[in-house]
Design a protein around this motif. Structure first.
Motif, PDB file in Angstrom:
ATOM      1  N   GLN A  18      -1.085  12.045   1.227  1.00  0.00           N
ATOM      2  CA  GLN A  18      -0.092  12.036   2.300  1.00  0.00           C
ATOM      3  C   GLN A  18      -0.700  11.531   3.613  1.00  0.00           C
ATOM      4  O   GLN A  18      -0.032  10.850   4.390  1.00  0.00           O
ATOM      5  CB  GLN A  18       0.507  13.433   2.487  1.00  0.00           C
ATOM      6  CG  GLN A  18       1.443  13.813   1.374  1.00  0.00           C
ATOM      7  CD  GLN A  18       1.915  15.252   1.449  1.00  0.00           C
ATOM      8  OE1 GLN A  18       1.247  16.131   2.014  1.00  0.00           O
ATOM      9  NE2 GLN A  18       3.063  15.516   0.857  1.00  0.00           N
ATOM     10  N   ALA A  19      -1.963  11.834   3.839  1.00  0.00           N
ATOM     11  CA  ALA A  19      -2.648  11.335   5.037  1.00  0.00           C
ATOM     12  C   ALA A  19      -2.729   9.805   4.999  1.00  0.00           C
ATOM     13  O   ALA A  19      -2.643   9.140   6.038  1.00  0.00           O
ATOM     14  CB  ALA A  19      -4.040  11.951   5.153  1.00  0.00           C
ATOM     15  N   LEU A  20      -2.885   9.240   3.797  1.00  0.00           N
ATOM     16  CA  LEU A  20      -2.892   7.778   3.665  1.00  0.00           C
ATOM     17  C   LEU A  20      -1.536   7.199   4.053  1.00  0.00           C
ATOM     18  O   LEU A  20      -1.465   6.161   4.715  1.00  0.00           O
ATOM     19  CB  LEU A  20      -3.241   7.368   2.228  1.00  0.00           C
ATOM     20  CG  LEU A  20      -4.638   7.717   1.731  1.00  0.00           C
ATOM     21  CD1 LEU A  20      -4.783   7.357   0.263  1.00  0.00           C
ATOM     22  CD2 LEU A  20      -5.700   7.022   2.563  1.00  0.00           C
ATOM     23  N   LEU A  21      -0.471   7.890   3.656  1.00  0.00           N
ATOM     24  CA  LEU A  21       0.877   7.448   4.046  1.00  0.00           C
ATOM     25  C   LEU A  21       1.020   7.458   5.563  1.00  0.00           C
ATOM     26  O   LEU A  21       1.587   6.527   6.148  1.00  0.00           O
ATOM     27  CB  LEU A  21       1.929   8.383   3.450  1.00  0.00           C
ATOM     28  CG  LEU A  21       2.628   7.950   2.186  1.00  0.00           C
ATOM     29  CD1 LEU A  21       3.671   8.978   1.775  1.00  0.00           C
ATOM     30  CD2 LEU A  21       3.220   6.587   2.280  1.00  0.00           C
ATOM     31  N   ASP A  22       0.519   8.508   6.196  1.00  0.00           N
ATOM     32  CA  ASP A  22       0.572   8.602   7.661  1.00  0.00           C
ATOM     33  C   ASP A  22      -0.182   7.437   8.302  1.00  0.00           C
ATOM     34  O   ASP A  22       0.288   6.863   9.285  1.00  0.00           O
ATOM     35  CB  ASP A  22      -0.017   9.935   8.148  1.00  0.00           C
ATOM     36  CG  ASP A  22       0.838  11.129   7.746  1.00  0.00           C
ATOM     37  OD1 ASP A  22       2.024  10.939   7.403  1.00  0.00           O
ATOM     38  OD2 ASP A  22       0.310  12.253   7.768  1.00  0.00           O
ATOM     39  N   ARG A  23      -1.339   7.100   7.738  1.00  0.00           N
ATOM     40  CA  ARG A  23      -2.117   5.969   8.267  1.00  0.00           C
ATOM     41  C   ARG A  23      -1.320   4.669   8.143  1.00  0.00           C
ATOM     42  O   ARG A  23      -1.317   3.846   9.067  1.00  0.00           O
ATOM     43  CB  ARG A  23      -3.445   5.833   7.524  1.00  0.00           C
ATOM     44  CG  ARG A  23      -4.497   6.822   7.953  1.00  0.00           C
ATOM     45  CD  ARG A  23      -5.777   6.671   7.164  1.00  0.00           C
ATOM     46  NE  ARG A  23      -6.434   5.392   7.387  1.00  0.00           N
ATOM     47  CZ  ARG A  23      -7.478   4.966   6.683  1.00  0.00           C
ATOM     48  NH1 ARG A  23      -7.973   5.702   5.709  1.00  0.00           N
ATOM     49  NH2 ARG A  23      -8.029   3.805   6.942  1.00  0.00           N
ATOM     50  N   CYS A  24      -0.666   4.486   7.003  1.00  0.00           N
ATOM     51  CA  CYS A  24       0.153   3.286   6.802  1.00  0.00           C
ATOM     52  C   CYS A  24       1.267   3.232   7.846  1.00  0.00           C
ATOM     53  O   CYS A  24       1.511   2.177   8.445  1.00  0.00           O
ATOM     54  CB  CYS A  24       0.776   3.275   5.410  1.00  0.00           C
ATOM     55  SG  CYS A  24      -0.363   2.925   4.070  1.00  0.00           S
ATOM     56  N   ASP A  25       1.940   4.357   8.042  1.00  0.00           N
ATOM     57  CA  ASP A  25       3.032   4.404   9.019  1.00  0.00           C
ATOM     58  C   ASP A  25       2.552   4.055  10.415  1.00  0.00           C
ATOM     59  O   ASP A  25       3.189   3.269  11.126  1.00  0.00           O
ATOM     60  CB  ASP A  25       3.683   5.792   9.035  1.00  0.00           C
ATOM     61  CG  ASP A  25       4.476   6.091   7.769  1.00  0.00           C
ATOM     62  OD1 ASP A  25       4.794   5.137   7.018  1.00  0.00           O
ATOM     63  OD2 ASP A  25       4.773   7.279   7.526  1.00  0.00           O
TER      64      ASP A  25
ATOM     65  N   THR B 164       0.833  -1.203   0.000  1.00  0.00           N
ATOM     66  CA  THR B 164       0.000   0.000   0.000  1.00  0.00           C
ATOM     67  C   THR B 164       0.868   1.254   0.000  1.00  0.00           C
ATOM     68  O   THR B 164       0.570   2.219  -0.706  1.00  0.00           O
ATOM     69  CB  THR B 164      -0.955  -0.010   1.217  1.00  0.00           C
ATOM     70  OG1 THR B 164      -1.760  -1.190   1.145  1.00  0.00           O
ATOM     71  CG2 THR B 164      -1.844   1.206   1.236  1.00  0.00           C
ATOM     72  N   VAL B 165       1.963   1.237   0.775  1.00  0.00           N
ATOM     73  CA  VAL B 165       2.877   2.384   0.791  1.00  0.00           C
ATOM     74  C   VAL B 165       3.436   2.611  -0.617  1.00  0.00           C
ATOM     75  O   VAL B 165       3.498   3.750  -1.097  1.00  0.00           O
ATOM     76  CB  VAL B 165       4.016   2.173   1.818  1.00  0.00           C
ATOM     77  CG1 VAL B 165       5.133   3.186   1.618  1.00  0.00           C
ATOM     78  CG2 VAL B 165       3.481   2.262   3.235  1.00  0.00           C
ATOM     79  N   GLU B 166       3.832   1.528  -1.286  1.00  0.00           N
ATOM     80  CA  GLU B 166       4.355   1.653  -2.654  1.00  0.00           C
ATOM     81  C   GLU B 166       3.294   2.230  -3.590  1.00  0.00           C
ATOM     82  O   GLU B 166       3.593   3.091  -4.421  1.00  0.00           O
ATOM     83  CB  GLU B 166       4.837   0.294  -3.159  1.00  0.00           C
ATOM     84  CG  GLU B 166       6.075  -0.194  -2.444  1.00  0.00           C
ATOM     85  CD  GLU B 166       6.442  -1.636  -2.781  1.00  0.00           C
ATOM     86  OE1 GLU B 166       5.757  -2.259  -3.619  1.00  0.00           O
ATOM     87  OE2 GLU B 166       7.412  -2.137  -2.187  1.00  0.00           O
ATOM     88  N   GLN B 167       2.060   1.764  -3.441  1.00  0.00           N
ATOM     89  CA  GLN B 167       0.959   2.263  -4.272  1.00  0.00           C
ATOM     90  C   GLN B 167       0.734   3.755  -4.023  1.00  0.00           C
ATOM     91  O   GLN B 167       0.554   4.538  -4.965  1.00  0.00           O
ATOM     92  CB  GLN B 167      -0.309   1.466  -3.972  1.00  0.00           C
ATOM     93  CG  GLN B 167      -1.479   1.802  -4.841  1.00  0.00           C
ATOM     94  CD  GLN B 167      -2.717   0.977  -4.499  1.00  0.00           C
ATOM     95  OE1 GLN B 167      -2.734   0.223  -3.528  1.00  0.00           O
ATOM     96  NE2 GLN B 167      -3.757   1.121  -5.293  1.00  0.00           N
ATOM     97  N   VAL B 168       0.764   4.162  -2.764  1.00  0.00           N
ATOM     98  CA  VAL B 168       0.553   5.569  -2.406  1.00  0.00           C
ATOM     99  C   VAL B 168       1.688   6.427  -2.960  1.00  0.00           C
ATOM    100  O   VAL B 168       1.456   7.532  -3.474  1.00  0.00           O
ATOM    101  CB  VAL B 168       0.405   5.723  -0.872  1.00  0.00           C
ATOM    102  CG1 VAL B 168       0.465   7.174  -0.458  1.00  0.00           C
ATOM    103  CG2 VAL B 168      -0.895   5.089  -0.403  1.00  0.00           C
ATOM    104  N   MET B 169       2.915   5.919  -2.899  1.00  0.00           N
ATOM    105  CA  MET B 169       4.056   6.680  -3.437  1.00  0.00           C
ATOM    106  C   MET B 169       3.898   6.871  -4.950  1.00  0.00           C
ATOM    107  O   MET B 169       4.202   7.947  -5.475  1.00  0.00           O
ATOM    108  CB  MET B 169       5.372   5.968  -3.123  1.00  0.00           C
ATOM    109  CG  MET B 169       5.728   5.970  -1.643  1.00  0.00           C
ATOM    110  SD  MET B 169       5.792   7.615  -0.899  1.00  0.00           S
ATOM    111  CE  MET B 169       7.239   8.270  -1.694  1.00  0.00           C
ATOM    112  N   ARG B 170       3.399   5.847  -5.646  1.00  0.00           N
ATOM    113  CA  ARG B 170       3.157   5.988  -7.090  1.00  0.00           C
ATOM    114  C   ARG B 170       2.096   7.057  -7.358  1.00  0.00           C
ATOM    115  O   ARG B 170       2.210   7.832  -8.323  1.00  0.00           O
ATOM    116  CB  ARG B 170       2.739   4.648  -7.708  1.00  0.00           C
ATOM    117  CG  ARG B 170       3.911   3.698  -7.943  1.00  0.00           C
ATOM    118  CD  ARG B 170       3.519   2.508  -8.798  1.00  0.00           C
ATOM    119  NE  ARG B 170       2.451   1.694  -8.205  1.00  0.00           N
ATOM    120  CZ  ARG B 170       2.647   0.683  -7.354  1.00  0.00           C
ATOM    121  NH1 ARG B 170       3.852   0.357  -6.980  1.00  0.00           N
ATOM    122  NH2 ARG B 170       1.621   0.012  -6.880  1.00  0.00           N
TER     123      ARG B 170
END
Length: 143
Positions: free
Chosen positions: A130-137, A97-103
Motif C-alpha cells: 500500500q505504501a508503494l501505491l501511495d508513492r505512485c499517487d 506500476t499502479v496496475e502491477q501493485v493492485m495485482r
C-alpha cells in the motif's frame, strides 16, 4: 515476528532489528531459541507472501528510478522540448506500476490462513505494498 522467541537469563528478549549487544547479551552467553514449525499449508502461504514481498521490492526499485528521472526533469536536466515526451513516458510507467501493485494486493487478498505468524507477515506485506501505491499517487500528482 517470526514465531521464534529468544530467551536470555530467564527473560524473553525483544529482538526485532537490534543487535544482541544492545540487549546486554555478552559474548559466550547461551541464548535459548523457542519456536514452532509451520505446517505445510502455512509454509506454502508464507512462501507465496514472500514472493509478493519480493515483487514489491522490485516495484520499489522501479519507483526509485522513476522518481529519480522525475527529479532530474524538475531540476532542468532535460531540454524543455523533450520534457513533455519524458513526462508522458513516466506517467505511462506509473499507470502500469499502479496496475502491477493492485495485482500484488489481489494476490495477497486471496491468501487465507489462521496461523498468526503468517497473518502478521501478510499484514506487514500489505502495508508495504500500500505504501508503494501511495508513492505512485504522489508521483502522479507531480506529473
Amino acid at each position: 515476528s517470526s514465531g521464534i522467541n529468544a530467551e536470555y537469563g530467564g527473560k524473553q528478549l525483544e529482538v526485532g532489528d537490534v543487535e544482541l549487544r544492545q540487549l546486554k547479551v555478552v559474548p559466550g552467553s547461551k541464548i535459548m531459541m523457542l519456536g514452532r514449525q509451520l505446517n505445510s499449508e502455512s509454509e506454502a502461504i508464507k512462501s507465496e507472501i514472500m514472493k509478493v514481498k519480493n515483487e514489491g521490492e522490485k516495484v520499489s526499485r522501479k519507483l526509485d528510478e522513476l522518481e529519480e528521472q522525475l527529479q532530474g526533469i524538475n531540476n532542468g536536466h532535460l531540454p524543455s522540448e523533450l520534457q513533455g515526451e519524458a513526462l508522458a513516458r513516466i506517467h505511462k510507467q506509473c499507470v502500469g506500476t499502479v496496475e502491477q501493485v493492485m495485482r500484488l494486493l489481489e494476490q495477497l487478498d486471496s491468501l487465507q490462513t489462521s496461523d498468526q505468524t503468517v497473518r502478521q507477515l501478510k499484514r506487514s506485506t500489505v502495508l508495504g505494498i500500500q505504501a508503494l501505491l501511495d508513492r505512485c499517487d504522489k508521483m502522479m500528482e507531480k506529473l
